[in-house]
Design an enzyme around this catalytic site. Structure first.
Site, PDB file in Angstrom:
ATOM      1  N   GLU A 131     -43.255   0.245 -35.698  1.00  0.00           N
ATOM      2  CA  GLU A 131     -43.027  -0.693 -34.630  1.00  0.00           C
ATOM      3  C   GLU A 131     -42.097   0.056 -33.713  1.00  0.00           C
ATOM      4  O   GLU A 131     -41.008  -0.361 -33.377  1.00  0.00           O
ATOM      5  CB  GLU A 131     -42.113  -1.916 -35.320  1.00  0.00           C
ATOM      6  CG  GLU A 131     -42.971  -2.385 -36.245  1.00  0.00           C
ATOM      7  CD  GLU A 131     -42.085  -3.529 -36.953  1.00  0.00           C
ATOM      8  OE1 GLU A 131     -40.839  -3.824 -36.730  1.00  0.00           O
ATOM      9  OE2 GLU A 131     -42.571  -4.029 -38.232  1.00  0.00           O
ATOM     10  N   GLY A 186     -40.768   0.788 -29.845  1.00  0.00           N
ATOM     11  CA  GLY A 186     -40.167  -0.140 -28.662  1.00  0.00           C
ATOM     12  C   GLY A 186     -39.648   0.726 -27.538  1.00  0.00           C
ATOM     13  O   GLY A 186     -40.426   1.292 -26.805  1.00  0.00           O
ATOM     14  N   CYS A 226     -18.681  -8.844 -10.204  1.00  0.00           N
ATOM     15  CA  CYS A 226     -16.840  -9.013 -10.023  1.00  0.00           C
ATOM     16  C   CYS A 226     -16.564  -8.900 -11.586  1.00  0.00           C
ATOM     17  O   CYS A 226     -15.879  -9.835 -12.031  1.00  0.00           O
ATOM     18  CB  CYS A 226     -16.728 -10.538  -9.410  1.00  0.00           C
ATOM     19  SG  CYS A 226     -14.960 -10.562  -8.870  1.00  0.00           S
ATOM     20  N   TYR A 245     -35.409  -2.375 -22.547  1.00  0.00           N
ATOM     21  CA  TYR A 245     -34.115  -3.202 -22.639  1.00  0.00           C
ATOM     22  C   TYR A 245     -33.099  -3.066 -21.069  1.00  0.00           C
ATOM     23  O   TYR A 245     -32.090  -3.302 -21.115  1.00  0.00           O
ATOM     24  CB  TYR A 245     -33.144  -2.730 -23.641  1.00  0.00           C
ATOM     25  CG  TYR A 245     -33.756  -2.764 -24.792  1.00  0.00           C
ATOM     26  CD1 TYR A 245     -34.123  -4.095 -25.690  1.00  0.00           C
ATOM     27  CD2 TYR A 245     -34.159  -1.652 -25.636  1.00  0.00           C
ATOM     28  CE1 TYR A 245     -34.670  -4.125 -26.617  1.00  0.00           C
ATOM     29  CE2 TYR A 245     -34.821  -1.588 -26.909  1.00  0.00           C
ATOM     30  CZ  TYR A 245     -34.915  -2.880 -27.366  1.00  0.00           C
ATOM     31  OH  TYR A 245     -35.741  -3.158 -28.652  1.00  0.00           O
TER      32      TYR A 245
END
Length: 378
Positions: free
Chosen positions: A241, A243, A308, A337
């Site tokens: 898997e 990613g 900020c 991500y």
């Protein structure tokens, strides 16, 4: 990375902050995985980058999807995937995930003993095992550590397999995923060996899912060799898997210098920050930075975003030529991500995303407008 001229062209056409992906690099990453893991079945971890255009590209290359939310299952359904091409993972699945997963005929990853009683009738299932190891990555990424919320203990495995079979489910085998951005192949060796020890209690299995989490630059062939060995112990088919490994090198974040500031430290102020790329703030992640400007005077700079927040720093102590307003900075390894975890904090519109494929630019996500961000508010 795409050429400087192409990156400048993308920034001029689409503005910044901007996520830029290279289809050729996506394909190259997939070829590296297939060369290492041979005939293993490959599922893309959708959470790394759920952009529909990228998912469609991967589905066309024959990949299945590893989904960890109802929304990700909806994306898989929208693209026409079903059955054995979808895995439903996660430690706290909703009823909507079970219902949609049942309709699509997915393989469920059982994350705790009690989940056996929640599965739809006659489900296909894998049991996620937590080997409780010391993992060489950030604590927030170490899903195979003893303190992690994921998986059952090795001692619970026989009980869960037995419960699955008694409930009429098809217990395919075992699943292990120890974390993300892991470069030390010994972590994977230890995890696979820990599961292999269970063979005398489980008997032969149909599937051994070795997960993903391989860091960029990790010894992929060495990891694959150990995964294949563990699958062989169970006489099982190997699933993986990936990613971040696939999409991180294929994407960059382009950001423009808006100014500099010298207050005891040198700050290079840019138009991207924690709302566009939160990994440095959340995980202490270090992304390679490439300035698209020259100069002979190199100093050390902190690259700071516009939020900020004192923590809105994309990098510290980076050697850069003197920046000027309008210069372009490339933040590398941002295809995973990055856009996926971008937020609208401060009512900042999320950036556009573009894909370079077959010599052409493709806008695969338009830049949001501020007015769109409050349309659901009452």
């Amino acid at each position: 990375m795409l050429s400087t001229d192409l990156l400048r062209d993308a920034a001029e056409r689409f503005g910044t902050p901007l996520y830029v992906y290279d289809a050729d690099e996506l394909d190259a990453g997939l070829e590296r995985v297939r060369a290492a893991f041979g005939g293993a079945r490959v599922f893309f971890a959708v959470k790394a980058n759920p952009n529909l255009s990228l998912l469609k590209h991967m589905a066309g290359a024959g990949l299945g999807f590893d989904c960890v939310s109802y929304g990700e299952l909806c994306r898989a359904e929208f693209l026409g995937l079903a059955g054995e091409r979808i895995i439903s993972n996660g430690p706290a699945k909703s009823q909507a995930e079970y219902d949609l997963g049942a309709r699509l005929g997915v393989t469920f990853i059982v994350d705790r003993v009690e989940e056996v009683g929640l599965l739809p009738p006659r489900s296909r299932a894998l049991v996620r095992v937590n080997p409780a190891l010391q993992i060489s990555t950030h604590d927030h990424l170490a899903t195979g550590s003893a303190a992690s919320k994921f998986g059952v203990t090795p001692e619970q495995v026989p009980l869960v397999l037995k419960a699955l079979r008694e409930a009429g489910h098809r217990a395919l085998g075992l699943h292990v995923h120890i974390g993300s951005a892991i470069r030390d192949a010994q972590d994977f060796t230890a995890a696979y060996a820990r599961l292999a020890e269970l063979r005398s209690q489980t008997g032969p299995l149909e599937v051994f899912d070795a997960g993903g989490g391989w860091g960029i630059g990790a010894d992929l062939h060495g990891i694959a060799r150990e995964a294949r060995h563990a699958a062989g112990v169970f006489d099982a088919e190997l699933w993986v898997e990936p990613g971040r490994y696939l999409v991180a090198p294929a994407g960059v974040l382009l950001t423009t210098v808006v100014g500099v500031k010298r207050t005891g430290r040198n700050f290079c102020l840019v138009d991207a920050g924690m709302t566009e790329l939160i990994r440095p703030m959340m995980y202490g992640a270090a992304h390679p930075l490439t300035p698209l400007w020259g100069g002979t005077q190199v100093e050390t700079w902190d690259v700071a975003g516009p939020a900020c927040e004192s923590g809105d720093l994309l990098a510290r102590d980076v050697p850069l030529p003197e920046p000027s307003r309008g210069d372009l900075l490339v933040i590398g390894e941002a295809g995973a991500y990055g856009a996926a975890m971008s937020t609208t904090y401060l009512t900042r519109a999320r950036p556009a995303e573009v894909l370079r494929r077959s010599g052409e630019w493709q806008l695969i996500r338009r830049r949001e407008e501020p007015q769109e961000l409050w349309q659901t508010e009452l």
